[in-house]
Motif scaffolding. Structure first.
Motif, mmCIF file in Angstrom:
data_model
loop_
_atom_site.group_PDB
_atom_site.id
_atom_site.type_symbol
_atom_site.label_atom_id
_atom_site.label_comp_id
_atom_site.label_asym_id
_atom_site.label_seq_id
_atom_site.Cartn_x
_atom_site.Cartn_y
_atom_site.Cartn_z
ATOM 1 N N ARG A 130 9.245 -1.705 7.392
ATOM 2 C CA ARG A 130 8.116 -2.280 8.134
ATOM 3 C C ARG A 130 6.982 -2.699 7.189
ATOM 4 N NH1 ARG A 130 7.485 1.458 13.608
ATOM 5 N NH2 ARG A 130 9.600 1.054 14.407
ATOM 6 N N VAL A 131 6.556 -3.959 7.317
ATOM 7 C CA VAL A 131 5.467 -4.469 6.482
ATOM 8 C C VAL A 131 4.505 -5.309 7.312
ATOM 9 C CG1 VAL A 131 6.980 -4.567 4.447
ATOM 10 C CG2 VAL A 131 6.638 -6.633 5.826
ATOM 11 N N ILE A 132 3.320 -5.506 6.736
ATOM 12 C CA ILE A 132 2.366 -6.489 7.246
ATOM 13 C C ILE A 132 2.405 -7.660 6.275
ATOM 14 C CG2 ILE A 132 -0.057 -6.987 7.745
ATOM 15 C CD1 ILE A 132 -0.410 -3.941 8.229
ATOM 16 N N VAL A 133 2.780 -8.825 6.766
ATOM 17 C CA VAL A 133 2.955 -10.003 5.919
ATOM 18 C C VAL A 133 1.629 -10.721 5.718
ATOM 19 C CG1 VAL A 133 4.080 -12.265 5.757
ATOM 20 C CG2 VAL A 133 5.329 -10.309 6.658
ATOM 21 N N LEU A 134 1.368 -11.165 4.461
ATOM 22 C CA LEU A 134 0.170 -11.914 4.110
ATOM 23 C C LEU A 134 0.611 -13.265 3.535
ATOM 24 C CD1 LEU A 134 -1.654 -9.048 2.149
ATOM 25 C CD2 LEU A 134 -1.591 -9.430 4.635
ATOM 26 N N LEU A 135 0.192 -14.368 4.178
ATOM 27 C CA LEU A 135 0.695 -15.677 3.773
ATOM 28 C C LEU A 135 -0.393 -16.682 3.424
ATOM 29 C CD1 LEU A 135 3.564 -16.143 6.421
ATOM 30 C CD2 LEU A 135 3.741 -15.283 4.079
ATOM 31 N N ASP A 136 -1.638 -16.260 3.330
ATOM 32 C CA ASP A 136 -2.702 -17.191 2.966
ATOM 33 C C ASP A 136 -3.402 -16.718 1.691
ATOM 34 O OD1 ASP A 136 -5.417 -15.733 3.718
ATOM 35 O OD2 ASP A 136 -3.970 -15.296 5.304
ATOM 36 N N GLY A 137 -4.106 -17.643 1.061
ATOM 37 C CA GLY A 137 -4.726 -17.358 -0.222
ATOM 38 C C GLY A 137 -5.934 -16.449 -0.161
ATOM 39 N N LYS A 138 -6.441 -16.172 1.031
ATOM 40 C CA LYS A 138 -7.592 -15.268 1.144
ATOM 41 C C LYS A 138 -7.153 -13.822 1.332
ATOM 42 C CE LYS A 138 -12.029 -14.520 3.419
ATOM 43 N NZ LYS A 138 -12.993 -14.979 4.455
ATOM 44 N N SER A 139 -6.127 -13.585 2.136
ATOM 45 C CA SER A 139 -5.671 -12.205 2.364
ATOM 46 C C SER A 139 -4.795 -11.701 1.220
ATOM 47 C CB SER A 139 -4.894 -12.121 3.686
ATOM 48 O OG SER A 139 -3.706 -12.896 3.643
ATOM 49 N N PHE A 140 -4.045 -12.599 0.588
ATOM 50 C CA PHE A 140 -3.070 -12.205 -0.439
ATOM 51 C C PHE A 140 -3.672 -11.361 -1.571
ATOM 52 C CE2 PHE A 140 -0.301 -12.810 -4.085
ATOM 53 C CZ PHE A 140 0.980 -12.780 -3.542
ATOM 54 N N PRO A 141 -4.863 -11.691 -2.102
ATOM 55 C CA PRO A 141 -5.395 -10.934 -3.241
ATOM 56 C C PRO A 141 -5.687 -9.461 -2.978
ATOM 57 C CG PRO A 141 -6.444 -13.089 -3.124
ATOM 58 C CD PRO A 141 -5.668 -12.906 -1.840
ATOM 59 N N VAL A 142 -5.665 -9.022 -1.716
ATOM 60 C CA VAL A 142 -5.866 -7.591 -1.473
ATOM 61 C C VAL A 142 -4.755 -6.779 -2.141
ATOM 62 C CG1 VAL A 142 -4.527 -7.334 0.669
ATOM 63 C CG2 VAL A 142 -6.571 -5.925 0.302
ATOM 64 N N LEU A 143 -3.627 -7.415 -2.412
ATOM 65 C CA LEU A 143 -2.519 -6.738 -3.071
ATOM 66 C C LEU A 143 -2.841 -6.348 -4.502
ATOM 67 C CD1 LEU A 143 0.269 -9.082 -1.700
ATOM 68 C CD2 LEU A 143 -0.085 -6.691 -1.055
#
Length: 507
Positions: A130-143
């Motif tokens: 189970r994951v939460i998917v991030l597909l935009d350039g604003k949310s992605f950098p939280v990784l």
């Protein structure tokens, strides 16, 4: 198998020069708008931008959070029935839809670039898909935000291969920066790169001269040349010579290293795609340095093998064909401009390739960054939430709970139309001049291109090395040739390149 990993680290303190090959007997067997005068190349992933095709989000019932000014929205999507849902998602990911359509269809279904889904490999291999998917350039950098996520054992996502493949050790790639060995091992890799930096340019020239000779011979005798096998051999020869001063052909490996490494990589990655190494290559000074820092020689050896064979060689196996694909498709005008820029800068430097000369090649640097943006060699990124926090996309905010797994699919995040103009097109001069400001959104290396790798983050230790070597590849190509023609196919790890012509330099 694991114990056999120690031999390929043995050593020749003197840099050995490769004898000049004589083909055919010496063979390789194994969101800013800016003007662009160059013809853009469309990516084949989408008919149109996946993000721009999503209507605006419906504003949810009023909610507030001290962490955001955006409306709080419940994360859409679900994981399906236990057992059944993960298997269905796995079938969609690998067979029914394929990777890109898997993410795109759900993004459109949920009207969100953030949603829940199961990531392969799922049941029987990973305990929790189970994951939460991030597909935009604003949310992605939280990784990359280590105050919010941890990276322990997440290099390959929800699945971690057996440590039997790495001598029983958890390799640097699987360590979180909070773990004591992370800083020690990463510092060792910095030491290796720094101590051997003077060999990188000459050994790359030597190894890839051999590559181009083989390609020329194949085109002359067969009418075409397959790029994959000679590229893999050249890349391994380069890494061995540059970092260890060893020619693989002079060891028990001979020409078999790419085949052996491919099997080992496959065992590491098999569950997320649709052997240990023989003993022969270590640098004594590197292992001595490891012991000084409290790392055993054996653990250091397995880490250096992983860094060279998996991270570096495996990366070049994907990146160099990608460069050939996108630059090849760009056409004669781009090729001519690259050749003129590269030859002018090298002539001004006395005819050789230097770091200073490459800094005077803005178009060359831009095509490397644009390739890393449109076709990142590492497409999947993971992080596990350390605490509850609010995650922001461009349009909404979402509450993430401690322990939830976050997953980012980079080929979508780096084609975000709210950040990049013409995101699906290969724009050769995208990062020239003011375009350099967009480099913070190029995130192929487990962090933004504008951030330096350090022991405190998970940015790839060899980030700058990879960029430099990609630049060397383009420079060596256009020092020799005015242009080239290719046919592009697909392979499990990226583009399959067949060259149909290499037009030698005429100016």
């Amino acid at each position: 198998m694991a114990s056999s990993a120690l031999n390929f680290v043995a050593v020749n303190p003197k840099l050995q020069q490769s004898p000049k090959p004589t083909p055919p007997f010496h063979r390789f067997t194994t969101a800013r708008r800016f003007p662009s005068s160059l013809r853009p190349i469309k990516a084949s992933i989408f008919d149109k931008s996946p993000l721009s095709s999503i209507p605006g989000l419906t504003k949810p019932a009023p909610s507030s959070s001290p962490e955001t000014n955006l409306p709080i929205r419940q994360i859409p999507g679900d994981y399906g029935l236990p057992g059944v849902g993960p298997i269905q998602d796995r079938l969609d990911y690998f067979y029914n839809q394929g990777r890109n359509e898997f993410f795109k269809s759900r993004m459109q279904k949920y009207q969100s670039t953030v949603y829940r889904v199961n990531m392969p490999p799922g049941p029987f291999i990973s305990t929790n898909p189970r994951v939460i998917v991030l597909l935009d350039g604003k949310s992605f950098p939280v990784l990359f935000d280590l105050s919010k996520v941890e990276k322990k054992d997440l290099f390959t996502g929800t699945y971690m291969p057996s440590t039997d493949l790495t001598g029983g050790y958890r390799i640097l790639s699987y360590l979180d920066p909070s773990e004591s060995n992370h800083a020690k091992l990463k510092q060792l890799l910095f030491h290796l790169i720094k101590s051997r930096r003077e060999f990188v340019i000459p050994e790359f020239n030597s190894a890839f001269t051999e590559l181009f000779e083989v390609l020329e011979y194949d085109i002359a005798t067969k009418g075409k040349a397959e790029f994959a096998d000679p590229n893999e051999q050249a890349a391994f020869n380069f890494l061995s010579r540059a970092f260890f001063g060893v020619r693989p052909i002079d060891t028990a490996l001979g020409k078999d290293a790419p085949t052996l490494i491919s099997k080992w990589v496959l065992f590491n990655l098999a569950p997320i795609l649709s052997v240990g190494l023989p003993k022969e290559v270590a640098a004594g000074t590197f292992l001595d340095e490891a012991e000084k820092s409290g790392i055993s020689r054996e653990e250091a050896c397995h880490n250096i093998l992983f860094a060279i064979c998996f991270n570096s060689w495996g990366g070049f196996k994907i990146l160099f064909p990608s460069l050939m694909k996108w630059i090849g498709r760009a056409g004669m005008e781009v090729h001519t401009r690259l050749a003129r820029e590269i030859r002018t800068a090298t002539a001004a430097a006395g005819g050789g390739i230097t770091m200073a000369a490459m800094e005077k090649m803005p178009l060359m640097k831009s095509v490397v960054y644009e390739t890393l943006r449109i076709d990142p060699p590492v497409s999947l990124q993971y992080g596990k939430a350390k605490k509850d926090f609010v995650l922001e996309s461009h349009d909404a905010a979402y509450e993430v709970k401690e322990g939830e797994m976050l997953f980012g699919y980079q080929p979508f995040a780096t084609k975000d139309p709210k950040i990049f103009d013409r995101p699906e097109e290969f724009v050769p001069d995208r990062f020239v001049g003011e375009g350099e400001e967009l480099l913070s959104h190029v995130m192929w290396s487990n962090g933004p291109e504008t951030e330096r790798a350090s022991v405190a983050n998970k940015q790839c230790a060899g980030k700058d090395f990879v960029v430099m070597v990609a630049r060397l590849f383009v420079v060596e190509l256009f020092r020799r040739y005015d242009s080239f023609d290719i046919e592009v196919g697909t392979s499990p790890l990226g583009a399959k390149i067949t060259l149909t012509s290499l037009k030698k330099a005429t100016f």
